[in-house]
Scaffold this motif. Structure first.
Motif, PDB file in Angstrom:
ATOM      1  N   MET A 142       0.832  -1.246  -0.044  1.00  0.00           N
ATOM      2  CA  MET A 142      -0.174  -0.038   0.028  1.00  0.00           C
ATOM      3  C   MET A 142       0.897   1.000  -0.160  1.00  0.00           C
ATOM      4  O   MET A 142       1.969   1.012   0.047  1.00  0.00           O
ATOM      5  N   GLY A 143       0.424   2.498   0.121  1.00  0.00           N
ATOM      6  CA  GLY A 143       1.090   3.418   0.143  1.00  0.00           C
ATOM      7  C   GLY A 143       0.253   4.656   0.050  1.00  0.00           C
ATOM      8  O   GLY A 143      -1.116   4.577   0.022  1.00  0.00           O
ATOM      9  N   HIS A 144       0.781   5.820  -0.239  1.00  0.00           N
ATOM     10  CA  HIS A 144      -0.009   7.189  -0.181  1.00  0.00           C
ATOM     11  C   HIS A 144       0.073   7.650  -1.855  1.00  0.00           C
ATOM     12  O   HIS A 144       1.243   7.683  -2.212  1.00  0.00           O
ATOM     13  N   GLU A 145      -1.136   7.806  -2.557  1.00  0.00           N
ATOM     14  CA  GLU A 145      -1.138   8.171  -3.910  1.00  0.00           C
ATOM     15  C   GLU A 145      -1.422   9.506  -4.198  1.00  0.00           C
ATOM     16  O   GLU A 145      -2.412  10.000  -3.386  1.00  0.00           O
ATOM     17  N   GLY A 146      -0.375  10.237  -4.779  1.00  0.00           N
ATOM     18  CA  GLY A 146      -1.065  11.751  -5.126  1.00  0.00           C
ATOM     19  C   GLY A 146      -1.049  11.824  -6.550  1.00  0.00           C
ATOM     20  O   GLY A 146      -0.365  10.956  -7.351  1.00  0.00           O
ATOM     21  N   THR A 147      -1.463  12.808  -7.353  1.00  0.00           N
ATOM     22  CA  THR A 147      -1.491  13.060  -8.772  1.00  0.00           C
ATOM     23  C   THR A 147      -1.244  14.305  -8.943  1.00  0.00           C
ATOM     24  O   THR A 147      -1.620  15.312  -8.188  1.00  0.00           O
ATOM     25  N   CYS A 148      -0.823  14.668 -10.335  1.00  0.00           N
ATOM     26  CA  CYS A 148      -0.805  15.993 -10.848  1.00  0.00           C
ATOM     27  C   CYS A 148      -2.210  16.424 -11.072  1.00  0.00           C
ATOM     28  O   CYS A 148      -3.212  15.740 -10.810  1.00  0.00           O
ATOM     29  N   HIS A 149      -2.740  17.446 -11.540  1.00  0.00           N
ATOM     30  CA  HIS A 149      -3.867  18.184 -11.482  1.00  0.00           C
ATOM     31  C   HIS A 149      -4.724  17.284 -12.671  1.00  0.00           C
ATOM     32  O   HIS A 149      -5.763  17.011 -12.355  1.00  0.00           O
TER      33      HIS A 149
ATOM     34  N   ASP B 299      -2.208  12.829 -15.121  1.00  0.00           N
ATOM     35  CA  ASP B 299      -1.230  11.821 -16.221  1.00  0.00           C
ATOM     36  C   ASP B 299      -0.227  11.460 -15.466  1.00  0.00           C
ATOM     37  O   ASP B 299       0.477  10.457 -15.872  1.00  0.00           O
ATOM     38  N   VAL B 300       0.465  12.133 -14.302  1.00  0.00           N
ATOM     39  CA  VAL B 300       1.393  11.633 -13.518  1.00  0.00           C
ATOM     40  C   VAL B 300       0.639  11.246 -12.156  1.00  0.00           C
ATOM     41  O   VAL B 300       0.139  12.079 -11.491  1.00  0.00           O
ATOM     42  N   ARG B 301       1.365  10.135 -11.482  1.00  0.00           N
ATOM     43  CA  ARG B 301       0.825   9.429 -10.258  1.00  0.00           C
ATOM     44  C   ARG B 301       2.036   9.338  -9.548  1.00  0.00           C
ATOM     45  O   ARG B 301       3.126   8.478 -10.168  1.00  0.00           O
ATOM     46  N   VAL B 302       1.964   9.554  -8.302  1.00  0.00           N
ATOM     47  CA  VAL B 302       3.156   9.295  -7.274  1.00  0.00           C
ATOM     48  C   VAL B 302       2.649   8.597  -6.186  1.00  0.00           C
ATOM     49  O   VAL B 302       1.794   8.828  -5.622  1.00  0.00           O
ATOM     50  N   VAL B 303       3.262   7.234  -5.849  1.00  0.00           N
ATOM     51  CA  VAL B 303       3.105   6.524  -4.662  1.00  0.00           C
ATOM     52  C   VAL B 303       4.211   6.506  -3.962  1.00  0.00           C
ATOM     53  O   VAL B 303       5.311   6.012  -4.372  1.00  0.00           O
ATOM     54  N   ILE B 304       4.174   7.091  -2.563  1.00  0.00           N
ATOM     55  CA  ILE B 304       5.128   7.001  -1.617  1.00  0.00           C
ATOM     56  C   ILE B 304       4.595   5.834  -0.535  1.00  0.00           C
ATOM     57  O   ILE B 304       3.669   5.778  -0.320  1.00  0.00           O
ATOM     58  N   HIS B 305       5.787   4.945  -0.118  1.00  0.00           N
ATOM     59  CA  HIS B 305       5.445   3.784   0.488  1.00  0.00           C
ATOM     60  C   HIS B 305       5.982   3.905   2.051  1.00  0.00           C
ATOM     61  O   HIS B 305       5.640   3.217   2.758  1.00  0.00           O
TER      62      HIS B 305
ATOM     63  N   ILE C 243       4.470  20.518 -10.843  1.00  0.00           N
ATOM     64  CA  ILE C 243       5.661  20.081 -10.258  1.00  0.00           C
ATOM     65  C   ILE C 243       5.424  18.722  -9.554  1.00  0.00           C
ATOM     66  O   ILE C 243       4.546  18.731  -8.721  1.00  0.00           O
ATOM     67  N   THR C 244       5.989  17.765 -10.197  1.00  0.00           N
ATOM     68  CA  THR C 244       5.767  16.318  -9.270  1.00  0.00           C
ATOM     69  C   THR C 244       6.938  15.961  -8.459  1.00  0.00           C
ATOM     70  O   THR C 244       6.651  15.295  -7.177  1.00  0.00           O
ATOM     71  N   LYS C 245       8.071  15.987  -8.911  1.00  0.00           N
ATOM     72  CA  LYS C 245       9.267  15.496  -8.141  1.00  0.00           C
ATOM     73  C   LYS C 245      10.488  16.010  -8.677  1.00  0.00           C
ATOM     74  O   LYS C 245      10.606  16.777  -9.645  1.00  0.00           O
ATOM     75  N   TRP C 246      11.563  15.812  -7.924  1.00  0.00           N
ATOM     76  CA  TRP C 246      13.089  16.068  -8.231  1.00  0.00           C
ATOM     77  C   TRP C 246      13.762  14.738  -8.075  1.00  0.00           C
ATOM     78  O   TRP C 246      13.350  13.835  -7.317  1.00  0.00           O
TER      79      TRP C 246
ATOM     80  N   ASP D  11      20.621   8.108  -2.975  1.00  0.00           N
ATOM     81  CA  ASP D  11      19.558   7.577  -2.574  1.00  0.00           C
ATOM     82  C   ASP D  11      18.648   8.356  -1.959  1.00  0.00           C
ATOM     83  O   ASP D  11      17.983   8.250  -0.980  1.00  0.00           O
ATOM     84  N   ARG D  12      18.480   9.468  -2.481  1.00  0.00           N
ATOM     85  CA  ARG D  12      17.260  10.636  -2.024  1.00  0.00           C
ATOM     86  C   ARG D  12      16.649  11.372  -3.383  1.00  0.00           C
ATOM     87  O   ARG D  12      17.350  11.449  -4.319  1.00  0.00           O
ATOM     88  N   MET D  13      15.202  11.419  -3.265  1.00  0.00           N
ATOM     89  CA  MET D  13      14.471  12.322  -4.189  1.00  0.00           C
ATOM     90  C   MET D  13      13.577  13.007  -3.366  1.00  0.00           C
ATOM     91  O   MET D  13      13.281  12.618  -2.259  1.00  0.00           O
ATOM     92  N   GLY D  14      12.856  14.059  -4.177  1.00  0.00           N
ATOM     93  CA  GLY D  14      12.007  14.997  -3.646  1.00  0.00           C
ATOM     94  C   GLY D  14      10.732  14.719  -4.119  1.00  0.00           C
ATOM     95  O   GLY D  14      10.667  14.525  -5.153  1.00  0.00           O
ATOM     96  N   ILE D  15       9.692  14.835  -3.534  1.00  0.00           N
ATOM     97  CA  ILE D  15       8.166  14.377  -3.805  1.00  0.00           C
ATOM     98  C   ILE D  15       7.499  15.742  -3.489  1.00  0.00           C
ATOM     99  O   ILE D  15       7.484  16.179  -2.191  1.00  0.00           O
ATOM    100  N   ASN D  16       6.885  16.359  -4.433  1.00  0.00           N
ATOM    101  CA  ASN D  16       5.710  17.585  -3.993  1.00  0.00           C
ATOM    102  C   ASN D  16       4.701  17.068  -3.239  1.00  0.00           C
ATOM    103  O   ASN D  16       3.783  16.225  -3.820  1.00  0.00           O
ATOM    104  N   LEU D  17       4.486  17.181  -2.036  1.00  0.00           N
ATOM    105  CA  LEU D  17       3.430  16.880  -1.058  1.00  0.00           C
ATOM    106  C   LEU D  17       2.072  17.529  -1.532  1.00  0.00           C
ATOM    107  O   LEU D  17       1.188  16.791  -1.453  1.00  0.00           O
ATOM    108  N   ARG D  18       2.108  18.386  -2.387  1.00  0.00           N
ATOM    109  CA  ARG D  18       0.995  19.237  -2.814  1.00  0.00           C
ATOM    110  C   ARG D  18       0.285  18.204  -3.818  1.00  0.00           C
ATOM    111  O   ARG D  18      -1.017  18.516  -4.297  1.00  0.00           O
TER     112      ARG D  18
END
Length: 111
Positions: free
Chosen positions: A1-8, A11-17, A73-76, A84-91
């Motif tokens: 499972m995880g937390h799923e977020g999307t752009c407006h 088209d881009v979905r991000v899941v953080i575990h 903006i979705t991530k860097w 071993d680190r990336m940024g995820i836009n919490l918004r």
């Protein structure tokens, strides 16, 4: 499972575990213009569906991604694959996930 977020547009979905533990507000030239609110994770703990468009930022150590359709903006991601680190836009996520998180000011303008 995880937390799923999307752009407006979705088209881009991000899941953080992992649960985010803080929200970082950066004052660099691009973050202050976009209003991104960052959390950080190992790329192995994040799934990105739909890459978006990359922009090689500033000192060329990270690529900032945004949706090619809606522009959010979705991530860097680091240019160095060993970092071993990336940024995820919490918004991208429901505000209930991040509103109560402690905020950390990041002085990216001085780098």
């Amino acid at each position: 499972m995880g937390h799923e977020g999307t752009c407006h547009c979705g088209d881009v979905r991000v899941v953080i575990h992992d649960d985010p533990v803080e929200a970082s507000e950066c004052n660099c030239s691009i973050c202050r213009r976009t209003g991104a609110l960052w959390t950080y994770a190992s790329p192995s703990r994040v799934e990105v569906i739909g890459e978006g468009v990359g922009y090689l930022h500033g000192d060329r150590t990270l690529t900032l991604f945004h949706c090619g359709t809606c522009g959010v903006i979705t991530k860097w991601s680091p240019v160095d694959p060993g970092y071993d680190r990336m940024g995820i836009n919490l918004r991208l996520f429901d505000p209930g996930l991040w509103q109560a998180l402690p905020r950390r000011a990041v002085d990216g303008a001085s780098w």
